[in-house]
Design an enzyme around this catalytic site. Structure first.
Site, mmCIF file in Angstrom:
data_model
loop_
_atom_site.group_PDB
_atom_site.id
_atom_site.type_symbol
_atom_site.label_atom_id
_atom_site.label_comp_id
_atom_site.label_asym_id
_atom_site.label_seq_id
_atom_site.Cartn_x
_atom_site.Cartn_y
_atom_site.Cartn_z
ATOM 1 C CB SER A 126 9.619 -8.060 -4.991
ATOM 2 O OG SER A 126 8.809 -8.150 -3.844
ATOM 3 N N GLY A 165 6.520 -10.873 7.635
ATOM 4 C CA GLY A 165 5.078 -10.931 7.851
ATOM 5 C C GLY A 165 4.540 -9.764 8.648
ATOM 6 C CB SER A 173 -2.589 1.558 4.645
ATOM 7 O OG SER A 173 -2.352 1.344 3.268
ATOM 8 C CB ILE A 201 3.897 -12.797 2.986
ATOM 9 C CG1 ILE A 201 2.812 -12.294 3.965
ATOM 10 C CG2 ILE A 201 5.274 -12.813 3.631
ATOM 11 C CD1 ILE A 201 2.981 -10.854 4.405
ATOM 12 N NE ARG A 286 7.655 2.283 3.480
ATOM 13 C CZ ARG A 286 7.023 2.617 4.607
ATOM 14 N NH1 ARG A 286 7.602 3.479 5.447
ATOM 15 N NH2 ARG A 286 5.857 2.096 4.894
ATOM 16 N N GLY A 383 2.063 1.114 -29.571
ATOM 17 C CA GLY A 383 0.750 0.884 -30.156
ATOM 18 C C GLY A 383 0.186 -0.452 -29.714
ATOM 19 C CD GLU A 407 8.771 -2.901 0.978
ATOM 20 O OE1 GLU A 407 9.569 -2.041 1.383
ATOM 21 O OE2 GLU A 407 9.135 -4.023 0.580
#
Length: 428
Positions: A126, A165, A173, A201, A286, A383, A407
């Protein structure tokens, strides 16, 4: 040719020596060909020598330099900015961009770098993606020549760190409803005052330059501004860290608070307005995520496979002997193979200028969803031991939830695809 490759090969030698693609043969496979569980469908055969070299170098750096420190970084919620400088020294930042000190490799090669980084941790990827795709990519595509010359060479070296930003506390969204504004300075000609807040951010607390999207007060049009931290008067820019995250703890996340922050007009992107700018940056990131999350799932599969072979239960049998365990491994390997092939195909189309945003939405959504689903299932193989962070898989599961969300959350990408399929707008 990237600095990364120049140190490993004579200048331009790799490109000059690249052999012609072999003639395709549709004959049945030789009996000597063995199934490779790490590359079941032969995706490596679709890569050029340069792409394989870039991938190999990125993998070596990530496994030797990043992996040994990720567990403690995740526990401490600590991100070391030196990581981006290390990546810059290898030519891994903005690698698919042309010129300005960038490596100029293919889009697929750039995504292979994200795959190598995310195999260690999504948080590390990221931090790199924001630097490379969102900020450097935005400047490269929409910035003036002066902006490119001023920022990109040092960003490619990791000497200048960037943040992007767009997301706001009240508008995740729905970026079109952003409240951050830019108004002309009442007394200083050629200057804008930015006011508003951004949240979630990546890199903001450590960023030297922040690409902030804001609405021009006089027109309502969204424009991109390069906010240079060193030029901001006290009290006009704050970037507090967001702590106590449950995912991406090995990256640094913060907010951006702007209070009449002065930004010169020459720091505004000259030729793009509306959501076209931020969405183009997001599409590039993306695409990288679509292959990056496959790296995280590959690590989950490798860890689960090793554990299943070594852990013995019921009459001394390894867990790998049992059908339910084998099905979990087979499902994950299949989804990885399909996801990698899909990402490479979209990357090739992107390089040819034939990729659509919907294609990128499809591979981002599908690969993030399948990575998270399979990682959760593979976690069951461990487990109760899965609760221990020593086994690593719980960290990937927590991270992959975030990759499915940011994103473009998966449901949002569903609506993008639904609109493309039906021609009917489902966003309200």
């Amino acid at each position: 040719m990237s600095r990364l490759l120049c140190r490993r090969f004579p200048a331009r030698a790799l490109l000059q020596a690249r052999p012609a693609l072999p003639t395709r043969s549709y004959a049945s496979a030789s009996p000597a060909v063995q199934f490779d569980w790490e590359d079941p469908l032969g995706a490596k055969d679709l890569l050029t020598e340069e792409e394989l070299a870039v991938s190999e170098t990125a993998e070596r750096y990530c496994q030797e330099q990043l992996l040994p420190r990720v567990l403690q970084a995740y526990r401490d919620e600590h991100y070391d900015p030196k990581i981006l400088r290390e990546m810059g020294e290898l030519g891994l930042l903005g690698a698919n961009l042309q010129g300005y000190g960038c490596a100029g490799v293919s889009d697929v090669a750039g995504a292979l770098i994200t795959r190598a980084v995310e195999r260690v941790d999504s948080g590390y990827r990221s931090g790199m993606s924001v630097q490379s795709s969102l900020v450097m990519g935005g400047i490269h595509e929409f910035g003036s020549e002066e902006q490119k010359e001023r920022y990109l060479p040092d960003m490619a070296k990791g000497k200048l760190l960037g943040a992007f930003g767009l997301t706001e506390p009240n508008h995740g969204s729905d970026p079109g409803s952003m409240e951050t504004t830019a108004r002309e300075h009442p007394t200083k000609k050629g200057c804008y005052l930015l006011k508003g807040s951004k949240t979630w951010i990546t890199n903001s607390p450590i960023a030297d330059v922040l690409l902030v999207w804001a609405k021009l007060q006089e027109t309502g049009k969204i424009r991109g501004f390069l906010v240079d931290r060193k030029d901001c008067p006290a009290g006009t820019l704050e970037t507090p860290k967001i702590s106590n995250k449950t995912g991406l703890r090995a990256s640094i996340t913060g907010m951006i608070h702007l209070e009449d922050c002065p930004v010169p007009k020459e720091n505004m992107f000259p030729g793009v307005e509306g959501l076209k700018g931020p969405f183009a940056c997001l599409n590039s990131a993306r695409y990288g995520i679509s292959l990056g999350v496959m790296g995280a799932l590959e690590d989950c599969l490798a860890r689960a496979r090793t554990y299943a072979l070594e852990r013995k239960q019921f009459k001394g049998n390894p867990l790998a002997k049992y059908q339910l365990i084998q099905k979990k491994l087979a499902d994950a390997a299949t989804d990885i193979s399909y996801g990698v092939l899909a990402s490479i195909q979209v990357g090739r189309l992107k390089e040819q200028g034939k990729a659509t945003p919907e294609m990128i939405s499809m591979v981002k959504r599908q690969n993030c969803d399948r990575a998270l689903w399979n990682a959760r299932v593979l976690q069951e193989i461990f487990g109760g031991n899965a609760v221990s962070d020593e086994y690593g898989i719980g960290r990937h599961v927590a991270n992959l939830y975030v990759t499915q969300t940011y994103e473009g959350q998966s449901d949002i990408h569903s609506l993008i695809l639904g609109r493309a399929i039906t021609g009917v707008q489902a966003f309200v």
